[in-house]
Design a protein around this motif. Structure first.
Motif, short mmCIF file in Angstrom:
data_model
loop_
_atom_site.label_atom_id
_atom_site.label_comp_id
_atom_site.label_asym_id
_atom_site.label_seq_id
_atom_site.Cartn_x
_atom_site.Cartn_y
_atom_site.Cartn_z
N LEU A 41 -39.55 -109.85 -32.19
CA LEU A 41 -38.75 -109.63 -30.87
C LEU A 41 -39.70 -108.96 -30.01
N PHE A 42 -40.65 -107.86 -30.86
CA PHE A 42 -41.29 -106.95 -29.99
C PHE A 42 -43.02 -107.34 -30.32
N VAL A 43 -43.19 -108.63 -30.44
CA VAL A 43 -44.63 -108.96 -31.14
C VAL A 43 -45.76 -108.59 -30.18
N GLU A 44 -45.42 -108.39 -28.95
CA GLU A 44 -46.53 -107.79 -27.91
C GLU A 44 -46.88 -106.55 -27.96
N GLN A 45 -45.45 -105.67 -27.99
CA GLN A 45 -45.52 -104.15 -27.63
C GLN A 45 -45.56 -103.67 -29.10
N ILE A 46 -45.72 -104.12 -30.30
CA ILE A 46 -45.52 -103.57 -31.53
C ILE A 46 -46.31 -102.25 -31.93
N GLU A 47 -47.27 -101.99 -31.31
CA GLU A 47 -47.90 -100.86 -31.44
C GLU A 47 -47.36 -99.66 -30.61
N ALA A 48 -46.92 -100.07 -29.42
CA ALA A 48 -46.33 -99.05 -28.35
C ALA A 48 -44.98 -98.76 -29.02
N LEU A 49 -44.24 -99.20 -29.54
CA LEU A 49 -42.98 -99.26 -29.88
C LEU A 49 -42.86 -98.87 -31.25
N SER A 50 -43.84 -98.86 -32.24
CA SER A 50 -43.59 -98.68 -33.64
C SER A 50 -42.58 -97.32 -34.03
N ALA A 51 -42.82 -96.50 -33.07
CA ALA A 51 -41.99 -95.10 -33.50
C ALA A 51 -40.38 -95.42 -33.10
N VAL A 52 -40.18 -96.03 -31.95
CA VAL A 52 -38.61 -96.45 -31.68
C VAL A 52 -38.31 -97.17 -32.68
N ILE A 53 -39.10 -98.22 -33.22
CA ILE A 53 -38.52 -99.17 -34.21
C ILE A 53 -38.15 -98.60 -35.57
N LEU A 54 -39.11 -97.59 -35.89
CA LEU A 54 -39.07 -96.80 -36.97
C LEU A 54 -37.82 -95.88 -36.99
N THR A 55 -37.39 -95.26 -35.78
CA THR A 55 -36.33 -94.68 -35.73
C THR A 55 -34.98 -95.42 -36.03
N TYR A 56 -35.19 -96.54 -35.23
CA TYR A 56 -34.15 -97.54 -35.46
C TYR A 56 -33.74 -97.86 -37.00
N LEU A 57 -34.90 -98.18 -37.63
CA LEU A 57 -34.58 -98.65 -38.86
C LEU A 57 -34.19 -97.60 -39.89
N LEU A 58 -34.57 -96.35 -39.58
CA LEU A 58 -34.16 -95.27 -40.29
C LEU A 58 -32.70 -94.83 -40.25
N LEU A 59 -32.08 -95.14 -38.84
CA LEU A 59 -30.72 -94.86 -38.62
C LEU A 59 -29.87 -96.01 -39.27
N LEU A 60 -30.49 -96.97 -39.23
CA LEU A 60 -29.78 -98.38 -39.93
C LEU A 60 -29.68 -98.09 -41.25
N PHE A 61 -30.69 -97.58 -42.00
CA PHE A 61 -30.88 -97.40 -43.32
C PHE A 61 -29.65 -96.48 -43.85
N ARG A 62 -29.45 -95.34 -42.98
CA ARG A 62 -28.47 -94.56 -43.05
C ARG A 62 -26.87 -94.84 -42.89
N LEU A 63 -27.06 -95.96 -42.06
CA LEU A 63 -25.58 -96.78 -41.92
C LEU A 63 -25.33 -97.55 -43.09
N LEU A 64 -26.24 -98.25 -43.77
CA LEU A 64 -25.92 -99.20 -44.96
C LEU A 64 -24.93 -98.55 -46.04
N PRO A 65 -24.96 -97.36 -46.39
CA PRO A 65 -24.01 -97.00 -47.36
C PRO A 65 -22.63 -96.56 -46.79
N VAL A 66 -22.60 -96.36 -45.52
CA VAL A 66 -21.08 -96.42 -44.80
C VAL A 66 -20.71 -97.72 -44.90
N VAL A 67 -21.32 -98.99 -44.64
CA VAL A 67 -20.79 -100.28 -44.65
C VAL A 67 -20.33 -100.40 -46.31
#
Ligand SMILES: Nc1ncnc2c1ncn2[C@@H]1O[C@H](COP(=O)(O)OP(=O)(O)OP(=O)(O)O)[C@@H](O)[C@H]1O
Ligand SMILES: [Mg+2]
Length: 360
Positions: free
Chosen positions: A185-211
């Protein structure tokens, strides 16, 4: 909080359950086994209160998930859409185990019912068993029932134990898929957005046990659903016989007891009449003996006087007042009944002699 809630729920359920069997008419006991009732009050109510507790956890987990989804959507709705679809797949994989959990739960309910009934029957008949020396036979029967109950319990637990590792694996795979989706999805802006994506994944990782928790709870609930049905059917008073009580307090008999064209049958309607068109006048102070062949209806007739049952036609009158108009407890308090079969409470002689008239 969950524990306190669960305890107060199971306490309340049991209070209600005890009240049902204390107040239901004697008729109820001719087609319900003592073991069934005991099993409902012990095992089934424990499982039901467990289910109610799980349900409250489910609500908490649901709110947590919604909260997470809101934050995740604010970071990236495309990724959130992807992860919702992927996690939805994980949830539907669980459907298989949830179905099995329900099946095993029903099995467990019926096996534990059979065991309790057999235990009570064996204990009540222990004198006969010893007299005819069938201890070995009875042991074998009980052994089979214990084994069957153990097996169902094991299957239930094994089924729920499988759910956690499967969810774990499915969760990790879902995470991987989402990382790939993010790259795409973010193939062009991967450099600039990596911090955001990382935050996103971290949150998602926290969500998994709840699921995962949600899936566990769902399987537990469906495992206990049979118990919930059994308990709510037992507590439902509309499907059980409860006598209407009268309001006149009964003080003492002045003239006598009168049967007027009394018909009576046991059960709800399709049995033969046990008593048919009985007219009888018993004056006060008179001793009356009922004589007849076995099954003629002597005990049945006697049981109508303390209103253990009501006639289906005709009426019984105490001094010209229909028995049904008296307050039942005041009637029974005035009666002394010596039964064919004796019953003693496991207590002192004094307690047994004065039971029901503590002032004596
Ligand atoms: N709890 C019950 N449920 C259904 N039918 C019953 C019940 N108790 C008795 N009956 C039936 O009602 C009829 C009358 O029985 P009852 O016990 O009143 O006879 P009885 O005259 O007291 O006999 P016995 O001399 O053996 O004590 C019989 O046909 C019996 O099978
Ligand atoms: Mg009898």
């Amino acid at each position: 909080m969950g524990t306190a809630l669960g305890q107060s729920i199971s306490r309340t359920l049991r209070y209600d359950g005890v009240n049902v069997f204390l107040n239901v008419d004697i008729d109820y006991y001719s087609n319900n086994k003592i073991g069934d009732i005991m099993n409902k009050i012990n095992a089934e109510m424990a499982r039901t209160s467990g289910a109610i507790r799980s349900f409250s956890q489910l609500v908490v987990a649901g709110i947590t998930i919604l909260f997470f989804i809101a934050i995740l959507t604010s970071i990236s709705w495309q990724l959130t859409l992807t992860s919702t679809v992927v996690l939805g797949l994980v949830v539907s994989v669980n459907q298989v185990f949830i179905k099995r959990a329900k099946m095993f739960g029903q099995q467990l309910t019926s096996d534990s019912r059979a065991l309790t009934n057999k235990l009570i029957e064996t204990l009540s008949g222990i004198n006969l068993i010893k007299t005819v020396a069938t201890e070995d036979l009875e042991f074998k029967r009980l052994k089979d029932l214990i084994y069957a109950r153990e097996r169902s319990e094991f299957k239930s637990q094994a089924n729920s134990a499988i759910i956690a590792p499967i969810n774990e694996t499915a969760g990790i795979m879902a995470l991987l898929l989402i990382v790939l989706a993010a790259r795409y999805l973010f193939v062009e802006q991967i450099e600039a957005l990596s911090a955001v994506i990382l935050t996103y994944l971290l949150l998602l990782f926290r969500l998994l046990p709840v699921v995962g928790t949600v899936n566990n709870i769902r399987s537990g609930l469906s495992n206990k659903s049979a118990s919930i049905l059994v308990v709510s059917d037992y507590l439902d008073r509309s499907n059980k016989p409860f006598m209407k009580n009268g309001s006149i307090p009964f003080e003492k008999l002045k003239n006598g007891i009168k049967f007027e064209a009394v018909d009576f049958r046991y059960g709800s309607g399709n049995q033969d009449l046990a008593l048919e068109n009985i007219d009888l006048w018993i004056p006060r102070g008179k001793t009356v003996a009922l004589v007849g062949t076995s099954g003629a209806g002597k005990s049945t007739l006697a049981d109508l006087i303390p209103r253990f049952y009501d006639p289906c036609n005709g009426r019984i009158k105490f001094d010209d007042e229909d028995l049904r108009n008296y307050d039942l407890k005041t009637v029974r308090r005035r009666m002394g009944i010596v039964s064919q079969d004796t019953f003693l409470f496991n207590n002192s002689v004094l307690y047994n002699l004065t039971y029901g008239c503590e002032w004596a």
